[in-house]
Motif scaffolding. Structure first.
Motif, short mmCIF file in Angstrom:
data_model
loop_
_atom_site.label_atom_id
_atom_site.label_comp_id
_atom_site.label_asym_id
_atom_site.label_seq_id
_atom_site.Cartn_x
_atom_site.Cartn_y
_atom_site.Cartn_z
N TYR A 178 0.83 -1.21 0.00
CA TYR A 178 0.00 0.00 0.00
C TYR A 178 0.86 1.26 0.00
O TYR A 178 0.48 2.29 -0.58
CB TYR A 178 -0.94 0.00 1.20
N MET A 179 2.04 1.19 0.63
CA MET A 179 2.98 2.32 0.53
C MET A 179 3.36 2.56 -0.93
O MET A 179 3.35 3.70 -1.41
CB MET A 179 4.25 2.05 1.35
N GLY A 180 3.70 1.48 -1.62
CA GLY A 180 4.06 1.61 -3.04
C GLY A 180 2.91 2.12 -3.88
O GLY A 180 3.11 2.95 -4.77
N LEU A 181 1.70 1.65 -3.58
CA LEU A 181 0.53 2.10 -4.32
C LEU A 181 0.30 3.60 -4.10
O LEU A 181 -0.03 4.34 -5.04
CB LEU A 181 -0.69 1.30 -3.87
N GLY A 182 0.46 4.05 -2.86
CA GLY A 182 0.32 5.48 -2.57
C GLY A 182 1.34 6.30 -3.33
O GLY A 182 1.02 7.38 -3.86
N PHE A 183 2.57 5.81 -3.41
CA PHE A 183 3.63 6.51 -4.12
C PHE A 183 3.32 6.59 -5.62
O PHE A 183 3.45 7.67 -6.25
CB PHE A 183 4.96 5.79 -3.90
N ALA A 184 2.89 5.47 -6.22
CA ALA A 184 2.59 5.45 -7.65
C ALA A 184 1.46 6.43 -7.98
O ALA A 184 1.52 7.15 -8.98
CB ALA A 184 2.21 4.04 -8.08
N ARG A 185 0.45 6.46 -7.14
CA ARG A 185 -0.68 7.35 -7.39
C ARG A 185 -0.30 8.81 -7.16
O ARG A 185 -0.77 9.70 -7.88
CB ARG A 185 -1.84 6.95 -6.48
N GLN A 186 0.55 9.07 -6.18
CA GLN A 186 0.99 10.44 -5.95
C GLN A 186 1.76 10.97 -7.16
O GLN A 186 1.61 12.14 -7.54
CB GLN A 186 1.87 10.50 -4.69
N CYS A 187 2.57 10.13 -7.76
CA CYS A 187 3.33 10.54 -8.94
C CYS A 187 2.41 10.88 -10.11
O CYS A 187 2.76 11.70 -10.96
CB CYS A 187 4.30 9.44 -9.36
N LYS A 188 1.23 10.27 -10.14
CA LYS A 188 0.28 10.52 -11.22
C LYS A 188 -0.69 11.66 -10.89
O LYS A 188 -1.55 12.01 -11.71
CB LYS A 188 -0.52 9.25 -11.53
N GLY A 189 -0.60 12.22 -9.69
CA GLY A 189 -1.49 13.30 -9.31
C GLY A 189 -2.86 12.83 -8.85
O GLY A 189 -3.77 13.65 -8.70
N GLU A 190 -3.03 11.54 -8.60
CA GLU A 190 -4.29 10.99 -8.11
C GLU A 190 -4.25 10.99 -6.59
O GLU A 190 -4.06 9.96 -5.94
CB GLU A 190 -4.49 9.58 -8.69
N LEU A 191 -4.40 12.18 -6.03
CA LEU A 191 -4.05 12.38 -4.63
C LEU A 191 -5.04 11.78 -3.65
O LEU A 191 -4.65 11.32 -2.58
CB LEU A 191 -3.87 13.88 -4.36
N GLU A 192 -6.32 11.80 -3.99
CA GLU A 192 -7.30 11.24 -3.06
C GLU A 192 -7.07 9.74 -2.90
O GLU A 192 -7.06 9.21 -1.78
CB GLU A 192 -8.72 11.51 -3.57
N SER A 193 -6.85 9.07 -4.01
CA SER A 193 -6.59 7.63 -3.92
C SER A 193 -5.21 7.34 -3.35
O SER A 193 -4.99 6.31 -2.71
CB SER A 193 -6.76 6.97 -5.30
N SER A 194 -4.25 8.23 -3.58
CA SER A 194 -2.92 8.09 -2.97
C SER A 194 -3.03 8.19 -1.46
O SER A 194 -2.45 7.38 -0.71
CB SER A 194 -1.98 9.18 -3.49
#
Length: 521
Positions: A199-215
């Motif tokens: 889940y840490m990795g998933l948060g990082f991947a989504r943050q890089c894409k600008g999908e902040l709520e899901s990050s």
């Protein structure tokens, strides 16, 4: 060294004392959120959100009307459009050591707005879809390390690869043996720990894409799993708390971010402070905390010390880039564009090398472009600002669908830049694109469409395209009149512009009629 001017607000001193308690092994006595709310009305943070009234300043010249034969002998002024994009955080200034030649900046109380303030935000906002939902392009709802189906295994592998990259690129930092419990062999095979890492990795991947709520959702799940497994005060949680704080900053939730930075600071300080990497993390976290609390001098001071440590050991990681980006923001919003450009360039070099085409890189290009544009307008030079804005636009169009908020914001900035330079034809082209995009994003009758219609109409007028200007102004006026709240000033100013167009076309009866309507409003 630069001597720092400290603010006199008592609540900021209390914040400092509360944070300093962590040095003695305890959490701050009082939550930073409570200290901020205590005096928010006078705090600089109270100006994070735009002042709606200030965004609707005078649009039109109130001087004498032009002679009909001269027509466009005067220029209409444009309104500050789309106040939702006016971000005016109050930050501080300082000299930056370690490779940057910067002027001595000592007075942070005298706020100097960006050259594009009220018209263009310094930062790109987060993904449209992530504003109101947990949407993510990865489509992952749940991660199970024991999943046996092909899709479940792919989801877990994707998240773990992102986790490995997060550590490799310095987004998550586990330095000394005491704090590196994340890699403790005793946890190998522990499904809860594996899920927490994923889940840490998933948060990082989504943050890089600008999908902040899901990050934020993924980081929160990771944090809950870690706290269930090792306890709330285990050092492994420090990096996740810091990451959550950075996401919340991008979502303009500074109060919430301060909570997580305070917790991260306490946990980082529970490690071995003699370790250079940990010391850099402590200083970076203190800088981020004081930045969101509006204590500019202290934020810059801690950031500068962190930069020296990162440079001394040759670190080129994402946390270093975050520090440089935050300092660039601070300096830009105080009008110190040379120093700001250096910071943004450094952050961009690191992020491009590690992340390639991503929202984080587009965001850095955009902030650098806006800062360079402000510099160009101040110095009347050409500093390649448009190239950075256009590169940000290219990446966002790759990352998101064609009609997207990110693209609309960047296109708006390009329109403002050309309009400020007097290139009304180019500006009208950008504003026309933005107007079409806003209609798709928000609907034909949304106030943002009215706002950009006024911008576009003003450029048409100043280009001598009076018929186009009239129809565009009238469409904006139509939308303004749909609003339930009192917008008489905006109505009057729109009518004034329409009247000016008729006057330039020698349509004196129509012009007089509109001017009389202005008087009534």
């Amino acid at each position: 060294d630069v001597s720092f001017t400290k603010t006199d607000n008592d609540h900021l001193e209390e914040i400092s004392q509360a944070v300093d308690v962590a040095d003695e092994g305890g959490m701050p006595h009082q939550n930073p959120r409570e200290l901020m709310e205590k005096d928010l009305s006078s705090s600089s943070r109270s100006r994070i959100l735009p002042d709606k009234a200030s965004s609707f300043h005078s649009w039109a010249s109130r001087g004498s009307r032009p002679h009909p034969e001269k027509k466009a002998s005067f220029l209409l002024e444009r309104m500050s459009s789309d106040n939702s994009m006016s971000v005016r955080d109050i930050f501080g200034d300082d000299n930056i050591d370690g490779g940057f030649e910067a002027s001595a900046l000592t007075d942070v109380d005298g706020f100097q707005a960006s050259g594009l303030a009220n018209d263009v935000a310094l930062h790109l906002e987060h993904s449209t879809k992530s504003m109101s939902s947990y949407f993510s392009t990865d489509g992952i709802d749940h991660i199970d390390p024991r999943a046996t189906c092909h899709e479940g295994q792919d989801d877990f592998d994707f998240a773990m690869k992102a986790y490995a990259n997060g550590i490799k690129y310095g987004h998550f930092d586990f330095h000394d043996g005491n704090a590196a419990g994340d890699e403790n062999t005793a946890w190998e095979g522990n499904d809860q720990v594996l899920a927490a890492r994923a889940y840490m990795g998933l948060g990082f991947a989504r943050q890089c894409k600008g999908e902040l709520e899901s990050s934020l959702d993924a980081y929160t799940k990771s944090l809950n799993l870690w706290e269930d497994e090792v306890g709330e005060n285990h050092p492994v949680n420090a990096s996740i708390q810091f990451a959550v704080g950075t996401v919340l900053i991008e979502m303009q939730r500074q109060l919430d971010a301060s909570d997580h930075f305070a917790k991260a600071l306490y946990l980082f300080k529970s490690r071995n402070p003699a370790d250079g990497g940990i010391r850099a993390s402590i200083l970076s976290t203190e800088g981020m905390l004081f930045s969101v609390l509006g204590e500019a001098n202290r934020a810059i001071d801690f950031f500068r010390q962190a930069v020296l440590l990162y440079q001394s050991d040759g670190s080129m990681n994402l946390k270093f880039a975050t520090v440089m980006f935050e300092m660039g923001s601070i300096l830009s919003q105080h009008g110190h564009y040379d120093d700001s450009v250096n910071c943004f360039k450094f952050a961009l070099e690191i992020r491009e090398a590690l992340l390639g085409d991503s929202f984080v890189v587009a965001r850095t290009h955009y902030s650098l472009g806006v800062t360079k544009a402000s510099q160009e307008l101040e110095e009347n030079t050409d500093n390649a600002s448009a190239s950075h804005l256009e590169e940000a636009l290219r990446i966002c169009q790759l990352e998101f669908e064609a009609e997207h908020l990110q693209s609309a914001i960047i296109i708006h900035a390009l329109g403002v830049l050309n309009e400020r330079k007097g290139d009304f034809l180019s500006a009208s082209g950008w504003f026309a694109k933005e107007r079409s995009m806003r209609k798709v994003l928000s609907g034909e009758d949304h106030e943002t469409v009215a706002s950009v219609s006024v911008d576009l109409g003003t450029c048409y007028y100043n280009s001598g395209k009076y018929d186009l200007a009239i129809s565009t102004f009238e469409d904006g006026l139509r939308i303004i009149l749909l609003a339930e709240n009192d917008r008489s000033l905006e109505v009057a100013e729109a009518l004034y512009k329409i009247a000016s167009c008729h006057d330039s076309l020698c349509n004196y009866e129509e012009s007089l009629e509109k001017f009389l309507e202005v008087k009534k409003n």
